[in-house]
Design a protein around this motif. Sequence first.
Motif, PDB file in Angstrom:
ATOM      1  N   ASP A 113     -17.025 -10.509   6.412  1.00 25.45           N
ATOM      2  CA  ASP A 113     -18.362 -10.433   6.001  1.00 25.45           C
ATOM      3  C   ASP A 113     -19.025  -9.393   6.982  1.00 25.45           C
ATOM      4  OD1 ASP A 113     -18.862 -13.947   5.598  1.00 25.45           O
ATOM      5  OD2 ASP A 113     -18.105 -12.687   4.242  1.00 25.45           O
ATOM      6  N   SER A 114     -18.643  -9.207   8.273  1.00 27.14           N
ATOM      7  CA  SER A 114     -19.214  -8.392   9.075  1.00 27.14           C
ATOM      8  C   SER A 114     -19.080  -7.000   8.471  1.00 27.14           C
ATOM      9  CB  SER A 114     -18.788  -8.531  10.421  1.00 27.14           C
ATOM     10  OG  SER A 114     -17.427  -8.326  10.500  1.00 27.14           O
ATOM     11  N   VAL A 115     -18.090  -6.682   7.761  1.00 25.64           N
ATOM     12  CA  VAL A 115     -17.673  -5.289   7.374  1.00 25.64           C
ATOM     13  C   VAL A 115     -17.708  -5.142   5.908  1.00 25.64           C
ATOM     14  CG1 VAL A 115     -15.959  -5.095   9.366  1.00 25.64           C
ATOM     15  CG2 VAL A 115     -15.221  -5.647   7.138  1.00 25.64           C
ATOM     16  N   LYS A 116     -18.020  -6.094   5.127  1.00 23.58           N
ATOM     17  CA  LYS A 116     -17.979  -6.085   3.690  1.00 23.58           C
ATOM     18  C   LYS A 116     -18.921  -5.158   3.260  1.00 23.58           C
ATOM     19  CE  LYS A 116     -16.837  -9.904   1.989  1.00 23.58           C
ATOM     20  NZ  LYS A 116     -16.935 -11.364   1.603  1.00 23.58           N
ATOM     21  N   GLY A 117     -18.674  -4.148   2.349  1.00 25.68           N
ATOM     22  CA  GLY A 117     -19.467  -3.324   1.833  1.00 25.68           C
ATOM     23  C   GLY A 117     -19.700  -2.037   2.801  1.00 25.68           C
ATOM     24  N   ARG A 118     -18.947  -1.976   3.845  1.00 24.54           N
ATOM     25  CA  ARG A 118     -18.899  -0.748   4.677  1.00 24.54           C
ATOM     26  C   ARG A 118     -17.398  -0.138   5.091  1.00 24.54           C
ATOM     27  NH1 ARG A 118     -20.293  -0.998   9.930  1.00 24.54           N
ATOM     28  NH2 ARG A 118     -19.679  -3.227  10.084  1.00 24.54           N
ATOM     29  N   PHE A 119     -16.671  -1.202   4.929  1.00 22.55           N
ATOM     30  CA  PHE A 119     -15.185  -0.726   5.087  1.00 22.55           C
ATOM     31  C   PHE A 119     -14.319  -1.015   3.748  1.00 22.55           C
ATOM     32  CE2 PHE A 119     -14.685  -1.868   9.791  1.00 22.55           C
ATOM     33  CZ  PHE A 119     -15.788  -1.077  10.189  1.00 22.55           C
ATOM     34  N   THR A 120     -13.295  -0.318   3.637  1.00 21.67           N
ATOM     35  CA  THR A 120     -12.290  -0.092   2.575  1.00 21.67           C
ATOM     36  C   THR A 120     -11.104  -0.049   3.011  1.00 21.67           C
ATOM     37  OG1 THR A 120     -14.260   0.750   1.226  1.00 21.67           O
ATOM     38  CG2 THR A 120     -11.967   0.831   0.196  1.00 21.67           C
ATOM     39  N   ILE A 121     -10.305  -0.805   2.438  1.00 20.75           N
ATOM     40  CA  ILE A 121      -8.899  -1.013   2.556  1.00 20.75           C
ATOM     41  C   ILE A 121      -8.048  -0.726   1.511  1.00 20.75           C
ATOM     42  CG2 ILE A 121      -8.571  -3.488   2.006  1.00 20.75           C
ATOM     43  CD1 ILE A 121      -6.632  -3.571   4.412  1.00 20.75           C
ATOM     44  N   SER A 122      -7.185   0.257   1.720  1.00 18.59           N
ATOM     45  CA  SER A 122      -6.180   0.787   0.698  1.00 18.59           C
ATOM     46  C   SER A 122      -4.803   0.941   1.165  1.00 18.59           C
ATOM     47  CB  SER A 122      -6.975   2.090  -0.042  1.00 18.59           C
ATOM     48  OG  SER A 122      -6.614   3.119   0.898  1.00 18.59           O
ATOM     49  N   ARG A 123      -3.898   1.352   0.139  1.00 19.46           N
ATOM     50  CA  ARG A 123      -2.592   1.679   0.736  1.00 19.46           C
ATOM     51  C   ARG A 123      -2.012   2.541  -0.277  1.00 19.46           C
ATOM     52  NH1 ARG A 123       0.419  -3.788   1.440  1.00 19.46           N
ATOM     53  NH2 ARG A 123       2.080  -2.748   1.809  1.00 19.46           N
ATOM     54  N   ASP A 124      -0.932   3.251   0.155  1.00 17.05           N
ATOM     55  CA  ASP A 124       0.013   4.293  -0.625  1.00 17.05           C
ATOM     56  C   ASP A 124       1.380   3.776  -0.268  1.00 17.05           C
ATOM     57  OD1 ASP A 124       1.410   6.300  -1.713  1.00 17.05           O
ATOM     58  OD2 ASP A 124      -0.040   7.903  -1.229  1.00 17.05           O
ATOM     59  N   ASN A 125       1.979   3.057  -1.018  1.00 14.82           N
ATOM     60  CA  ASN A 125       3.477   2.698  -0.732  1.00 14.82           C
ATOM     61  C   ASN A 125       4.238   3.761  -0.749  1.00 14.82           C
ATOM     62  OD1 ASN A 125       2.618  -0.040  -0.095  1.00 14.82           O
ATOM     63  ND2 ASN A 125       2.978  -0.694  -2.172  1.00 14.82           N
ATOM     64  N   THR A 126       4.042   4.898  -1.437  1.00 11.99           N
ATOM     65  CA  THR A 126       4.935   5.890  -1.364  1.00 11.99           C
ATOM     66  C   THR A 126       5.099   6.599  -0.078  1.00 11.99           C
ATOM     67  OG1 THR A 126       3.451   7.560  -2.219  1.00 11.99           O
ATOM     68  CG2 THR A 126       4.535   6.434  -3.860  1.00 11.99           C
ATOM     69  N   LYS A 127       3.732   6.580   0.750  1.00 12.22           N
ATOM     70  CA  LYS A 127       4.047   7.179   2.154  1.00 12.22           C
ATOM     71  C   LYS A 127       4.030   6.021   3.096  1.00 12.22           C
ATOM     72  CE  LYS A 127       0.845  10.830   0.491  1.00 12.22           C
ATOM     73  NZ  LYS A 127      -0.460  11.399   0.817  1.00 12.22           N
ATOM     74  N   LYS A 128       4.098   4.804   2.785  1.00 16.86           N
ATOM     75  CA  LYS A 128       4.386   3.628   3.646  1.00 16.86           C
ATOM     76  C   LYS A 128       3.124   3.684   4.567  1.00 16.86           C
ATOM     77  CE  LYS A 128       9.405   3.473   3.588  1.00 16.86           C
ATOM     78  NZ  LYS A 128      10.687   3.972   4.296  1.00 16.86           N
ATOM     79  N   THR A 129       1.873   3.599   3.997  1.00 16.09           N
ATOM     80  CA  THR A 129       0.889   4.070   4.726  1.00 16.09           C
ATOM     81  C   THR A 129      -0.394   2.884   3.969  1.00 16.09           C
ATOM     82  OG1 THR A 129       1.245   6.110   5.197  1.00 16.09           O
ATOM     83  CG2 THR A 129      -1.074   5.524   6.031  1.00 16.09           C
TER      84      THR A 129
END
Length: 123
Positions: A61-77
Motif C-alpha cells: 500500500d505504501s508504494v501503490k500508485g508510485r512504483f511500477t514493477i515490470s519484466r522483460d523475460n527475453t532479457k531475464k530482467t
Amino acid sequence: VQLQASGGGLVQAGGSLRVSCVGSGRTFGTYAVGWFRQVPGKEREFVAAISWSGGSTDYADSVKGRFTISRDNTKKTVYLQLNRLKSEDTAVYYCAASKGPVYGLRNYEYDYWGHGTQVTVSS
C-alpha cells in the motif's frame, strides 16, 4: 538461479529511479519475482511482485500508485520504477525469485535472493 540487483543511488524527494534485477539460468522466465526493502533495525518488507508472465502484479500500500514493477523475460530482467520518491523509501532494495509461477508477499515464499541495491532519498 542468481540474481543481481542494480540501479540504486541518491535522488531528491519527488524524483525517480529505476532499479533492475537480472537473473541467470534458463528457467528465470518461469519464476515469479518480488522486490523487498530493508532499513537497519527493521524487518525486510514487501514492496512489489510480478508473476512469471508479467500478467499479474501486486504492490504494498505504501508504494501503490508510485512504483511500477515490470519484466522483460527475453532479457531475464525485472524492473522496479520508483516515482515520486519520499524519504521513507530510503532502504536497501532486494529482488527475489520464487520457483512457483505465482508470487508471494512474504520473505519465506521466495527461493532465491540477490544482493541489494541502496536507494537513498534526500529531503
